[in-house]
Enzyme design. Structure first.
Site, PDB file in Angstrom:
ATOM      1  N   LYS A 191       0.854  -1.191   0.000  1.00  0.00           N
ATOM      2  CA  LYS A 191       0.000   0.000   0.000  1.00  0.00           C
ATOM      3  C   LYS A 191       0.887   1.239   0.000  1.00  0.00           C
ATOM      4  CE  LYS A 191      -1.866   2.615   3.262  1.00  0.00           C
ATOM      5  NZ  LYS A 191      -1.806   3.935   2.620  1.00  0.00           N
ATOM      6  N   GLY A 244       6.773   4.428   8.651  1.00  0.00           N
ATOM      7  CA  GLY A 244       5.919   5.592   8.873  1.00  0.00           C
ATOM      8  C   GLY A 244       6.118   6.110  10.276  1.00  0.00           C
ATOM      9  N   SER A 245       5.143   6.812  10.783  1.00  0.00           N
ATOM     10  CA  SER A 245       5.311   7.465  12.085  1.00  0.00           C
ATOM     11  C   SER A 245       5.219   6.452  13.228  1.00  0.00           C
ATOM     12  CB  SER A 245       4.236   8.534  12.258  1.00  0.00           C
ATOM     13  OG  SER A 245       2.971   7.913  12.256  1.00  0.00           O
ATOM     14  N   THR A 246       5.756   6.840  14.347  1.00  0.00           N
ATOM     15  CA  THR A 246       5.708   5.982  15.531  1.00  0.00           C
ATOM     16  C   THR A 246       4.258   5.776  15.978  1.00  0.00           C
ATOM     17  OG1 THR A 246       7.925   6.587  16.197  1.00  0.00           O
ATOM     18  CG2 THR A 246       6.455   5.861  17.953  1.00  0.00           C
ATOM     19  N   GLY A 249       2.874   3.219  13.797  1.00  0.00           N
ATOM     20  CA  GLY A 249       3.581   1.964  14.072  1.00  0.00           C
ATOM     21  C   GLY A 249       2.957   1.216  15.253  1.00  0.00           C
ATOM     22  N   GLU A 266       9.656   0.525  10.810  1.00  0.00           N
ATOM     23  CA  GLU A 266      10.658   1.590  10.691  1.00  0.00           C
ATOM     24  C   GLU A 266       9.914   2.880  10.976  1.00  0.00           C
ATOM     25  OE1 GLU A 266      13.756   1.111  10.227  1.00  0.00           O
ATOM     26  OE2 GLU A 266      14.033  -0.720   9.068  1.00  0.00           O
ATOM     27  N   CYS A 300      13.586  10.250   8.088  1.00  0.00           N
ATOM     28  CA  CYS A 300      13.380   9.731   9.451  1.00  0.00           C
ATOM     29  C   CYS A 300      14.651   9.822  10.273  1.00  0.00           C
ATOM     30  CB  CYS A 300      12.899   8.296   9.378  1.00  0.00           C
ATOM     31  SG  CYS A 300      13.928   7.297   8.316  1.00  0.00           S
ATOM     32  N   GLU A 402       9.427  15.009  16.863  1.00  0.00           N
ATOM     33  CA  GLU A 402       9.835  14.946  15.456  1.00  0.00           C
ATOM     34  C   GLU A 402       9.062  16.002  14.654  1.00  0.00           C
ATOM     35  OE1 GLU A 402       8.569  11.539  13.021  1.00  0.00           O
ATOM     36  OE2 GLU A 402      10.645  11.365  12.339  1.00  0.00           O
TER      37      GLU A 402
HETATM   38  P1  NAD Z   1       2.182   7.822   8.642  1.00  0.00           P
HETATM   39  O1  NAD Z   1       2.409   6.959   9.830  1.00  0.00           O
HETATM   40  O2  NAD Z   1       1.164   8.867   8.728  1.00  0.00           O
HETATM   41  O3  NAD Z   1       1.784   6.932   7.379  1.00  0.00           O
HETATM   42  C1  NAD Z   1       2.615   5.893   6.910  1.00  0.00           C
HETATM   43  C2  NAD Z   1       1.767   4.900   6.158  1.00  0.00           C
HETATM   44  O4  NAD Z   1       0.910   4.249   7.082  1.00  0.00           O
HETATM   45  C3  NAD Z   1       0.878   5.515   5.082  1.00  0.00           C
HETATM   46  O5  NAD Z   1       0.866   4.665   3.958  1.00  0.00           O
HETATM   47  C4  NAD Z   1      -0.471   5.528   5.758  1.00  0.00           C
HETATM   48  O6  NAD Z   1      -1.550   5.482   4.861  1.00  0.00           O
HETATM   49  C5  NAD Z   1      -0.415   4.265   6.594  1.00  0.00           C
HETATM   50  N1  NAD Z   1      -1.354   4.218   7.719  1.00  0.00           N
HETATM   51  C6  NAD Z   1      -1.822   5.250   8.447  1.00  0.00           C
HETATM   52  N2  NAD Z   1      -2.692   4.787   9.382  1.00  0.00           N
HETATM   53  C7  NAD Z   1      -2.756   3.439   9.238  1.00  0.00           C
HETATM   54  C8  NAD Z   1      -3.474   2.407   9.920  1.00  0.00           C
HETATM   55  N3  NAD Z   1      -4.309   2.658  10.914  1.00  0.00           N
HETATM   56  N4  NAD Z   1      -3.288   1.139   9.512  1.00  0.00           N
HETATM   57  C9  NAD Z   1      -2.432   0.851   8.515  1.00  0.00           C
HETATM   58  N5  NAD Z   1      -1.748   1.793   7.827  1.00  0.00           N
HETATM   59  C10 NAD Z   1      -1.900   3.079   8.190  1.00  0.00           C
HETATM   60  O7  NAD Z   1       3.610   8.409   8.270  1.00  0.00           O
HETATM   61  P2  NAD Z   1       3.939   9.437   7.094  1.00  0.00           P
HETATM   62  O8  NAD Z   1       3.463  10.772   7.525  1.00  0.00           O
HETATM   63  O9  NAD Z   1       3.501   8.893   5.789  1.00  0.00           O
HETATM   64  O10 NAD Z   1       5.542   9.400   7.087  1.00  0.00           O
HETATM   65  C11 NAD Z   1       6.302  10.150   7.942  1.00  0.00           C
HETATM   66  C12 NAD Z   1       6.794   9.319   9.111  1.00  0.00           C
HETATM   67  O11 NAD Z   1       7.484   8.174   8.618  1.00  0.00           O
HETATM   68  C13 NAD Z   1       7.784  10.040   9.975  1.00  0.00           C
HETATM   69  O12 NAD Z   1       7.480   9.825  11.337  1.00  0.00           O
HETATM   70  C14 NAD Z   1       9.105   9.389   9.631  1.00  0.00           C
HETATM   71  O13 NAD Z   1      10.076   9.457  10.646  1.00  0.00           O
HETATM   72  C15 NAD Z   1       8.701   8.007   9.331  1.00  0.00           C
HETATM   73  N6  NAD Z   1       9.689   7.339   8.477  1.00  0.00           N
HETATM   74  C16 NAD Z   1      10.487   6.375   9.039  1.00  0.00           C
HETATM   75  C17 NAD Z   1      11.469   5.759   8.277  1.00  0.00           C
HETATM   76  C18 NAD Z   1      12.349   4.705   8.875  1.00  0.00           C
HETATM   77  O14 NAD Z   1      12.938   3.954   8.108  1.00  0.00           O
HETATM   78  N7  NAD Z   1      12.483   4.601  10.188  1.00  0.00           N
HETATM   79  C19 NAD Z   1      11.616   6.103   6.934  1.00  0.00           C
HETATM   80  C20 NAD Z   1      10.794   7.068   6.392  1.00  0.00           C
HETATM   81  C21 NAD Z   1       9.820   7.674   7.178  1.00  0.00           C
END
Ligand code: NAD
Length: 502
Positions: A191, A244-246, A249, A266, A300, A402
């Site tokens: 996704k 994605g975000s913590t 996660g 991650e 990130c 962050e």
């Molecule tokens: P986000 O958590 O808002 O979204 C990430 C993904 O998760 C998106 O595809 C979103 O649609 C999906 N998502 C959201 N809610 C969900 C749910 N309830 N169930 C399943 N999927 C869901 O993060 P973002 O704003 O897209 O990205 C930014 C964040 O990602 C920052 O916190 C950044 O630090 C982190 N990030 C981490 C790494 C790493 O490798 N550690 C790399 C890149 C980004």
């Protein structure tokens, strides 16, 4: 009128291509069952770039069923050599369209094309080639304990992997997940982020072009709360990998417990960069700038907190501000000399500006930037000026939370013990940088700092041969390198009785 399954696009640099808009399932683009769509917004102008179909639970079910069928009937029986050939073929096609796909990625995400997006395509090609090389080298072991028993392990794929990616590196983050999963013999339902759904759909069709069997890879656009949730909690998905975000996660880990899926996460970070009195300040200033300003600070691992020894504090701040001013030119994605583009979305843009206000009200000193950039062509876009805050103190929100933008918090320290305490004070543990010429202290600090990755005399060094990931609330598991591959297999133990007696 319903959205067509593809439409013609001419990019600002004149390149033309056909943008797919469907869900990629069984090597075809199809409409979502509900007919719902989502819009992708151009970060430079705030206008709609294009629309795509948005998957919901029913579509996820179809993609997972296609994946399961492909796994059982074809992919499980495909040799490692063949999987490697397909991955290499995918890399070849991608490489041959580097400029076009780099332009699409810029257009979709706000990365500047010449100074940023095309390098993501180069790295994606390298990641696919790297894991193509692994595909026929996945081996178990013979365990020699009892001479009357042959015991061995086989490293088997999980089966159907759900993968969820963010918007900051759409294609590259997809490659970190797709390439090792496929090399290890899994099938994937991925996704994309609802903010950046376009470039990855173009990539989807390259899997078909390269010869991957139908169902091996499905790519779904969709929202987290619907599509992401359905994928993560699906009872026929064996593993989920998330970036994605913590906050998300934590939700993913809970949803994945529905059938005890294996999970890799991650997540976010607030990585410290430490500058000791003996550091090479010119070098530190250059790495510190890359560490926070590259990709508009939407990384990130961004080193978003800088701790400078009090004896070199003013000198470093001056060098740092001068370097950012001269080398981090801001502009729209298709300006060749622009390094810092717009933030990905209005929501992120506003979030970052609100953190800048918080920093000011907390009493941090603005050394550079500290506002939006609305000059000339940037008037309608989501541009935030590269911002340096100084004189920060440990409890400030801009030091602990962050921000995910080109905003860095700088403060001073007196002793190594004190700075290590600062470095380890947040909930995160992704990366950490240490600038010093003292090799012993460098290794001591690397051992003491709570992070999944440590950079000595650099920042944000990354290499697909080397594991990437965090500790504490920055994540679980590792991507890249052999460690990343190992998260896509599980060991099966086989005992063979050689004595034939009980
Ligand atoms: P986000 O958590 O808002 O979204 C990430 C993904 O998760 C998106 O595809 C979103 O649609 C999906 N998502 C959201 N809610 C969900 C749910 N309830 N169930 C399943 N999927 C869901 O993060 P973002 O704003 O897209 O990205 C930014 C964040 O990602 C920052 O916190 C950044 O630090 C982190 N990030 C981490 C790494 C790493 O490798 N550690 C790399 C890149 C980004």
């Amino acid at each position: 009128m319903s959205l067509p399954l593809s439409y013609e696009v001419t990019l600002p640099d004149g390149q033309k291509f056909t943008q797919p808009s469907g869900l990629f399932i069984n090597n075809e683009f199809v409409k979502s069952k509900s007919g719902k769509t989502l819009d992708s917004i151009n970060p430079s102008t705030g206008e709609v770039n294009g629309s795509v179909y948005a998957a919901e639970e029913e579509d996820v079910d179809i993609a997972v069923a296609a994946g399961r069928k492909a796994f059982k009937t074809v992919w499980k029986k495909t040799t490692g050599v063949k999987r490697g050939q397909l991955l290499n073929k995918f890399a070849d096609i991608l490489e041959s369209r580097r400029d076009l796909i780099g332009a699409m990625e810029a257009w979709d995400s706000g990365k500047t094309k010449a100074q940023n997006a095309v390098f993501d395509i180069d790295e994606t090609v390298a990641v696919f080639r790297y894991y193509a090389g692994w595909a026929d080298k996945i081996q178990g072991r013979v365990i020699q304990n009892n001479p009357k028993t042959l015991a061995y392990t086989v490293h088997e794929p999980f089966g159907v992997c759900g993968q969820i990616i963010p918007w900051n590196y759409p294609i590259l983050m997809a490659s970190w997940k797709l390439a090792p999963a496929l090399a290890a013999g899994n099938v994937v339902v991925l996704k994309s982020s609802e903010i950046t759904p376009l470039s990855i759909l173009y990539l989807a069709q390259i899997f078909k072009e390269a010869g991957f069997p139908p169902g091996t890879v499905s790519i779904l656009s969709g929202y987290g709360a619907t599509c992401g949730k359905a994928l993560t909690s699906h009872l026929d998905v064996d593993k989920v990998a998330f970036t994605g975000s913590t906050a998300t996660g934590k939700v993913i880990q809970q949803l994945a417990s529905a059938n005890l899926k294996a999970v890799t996460l991650e997540c976010g970070g607030k990585s410290p960069l430490i500058i000791r009195a003996d550091a090479d300040l010119e070098q530190a200033a250059k790495w510190a700038a890359i560490g926070i300003m590259y990709n508009q600070g939407q990384v990130c691992t961004s080193t978003s907190r800088i701790y400078i020894h009090e004896s070199v504090y003013d000198k470093f701040l001056q060098l740092f501000a001068d370097h950012v001013t001269s080398d981090y030119k801001q502009g729209p994605m298709f300006n060749d000399d622009a390094v810092v583009g717009p933030q990905v979305s209005k929501q992120q843009f506003e979030k970052i500006l609100s953190y800048i206000d918080i920093g000011k009200s907390e009493g941090a000193r603005v050394v550079l930037g500290g506002e939006r950039n609305a000059e000339g062509e940037m008037a309608k876009g989501f541009f935030v000026k590269p911002t340096i805050f100084a004189d920060v103190t440990p409890k400030m929100r801009i030091v602990n939370e962050e921000i995910f933008g080109p905003v860095v918090a700088c403060g001073k320290f007196s002793t190594d013990e004190e700075v290590l305490e600062y470095a380890n004070q947040t909930q995160y543990g992704l990366g950490a940088s240490i600038f010093t010429k003292d090799i012993t202290v460098a290794h001591e600090m690397a051992s003491e700092v709570e992070a999944g990755m440590v950079w000595i005399n650099s920042s944000n060094d990354s290499d697909h041969h080397v594991p990437f990931g965090g500790v504490k609330m920055s994540g679980v598991g590792r991507e890249l390198g052999e460690y990343g591959l190992s998260t896509y297999t599980q060991a099966k133990a086989v005992f063979v009785n050689l004595s034939n007696k009980l």
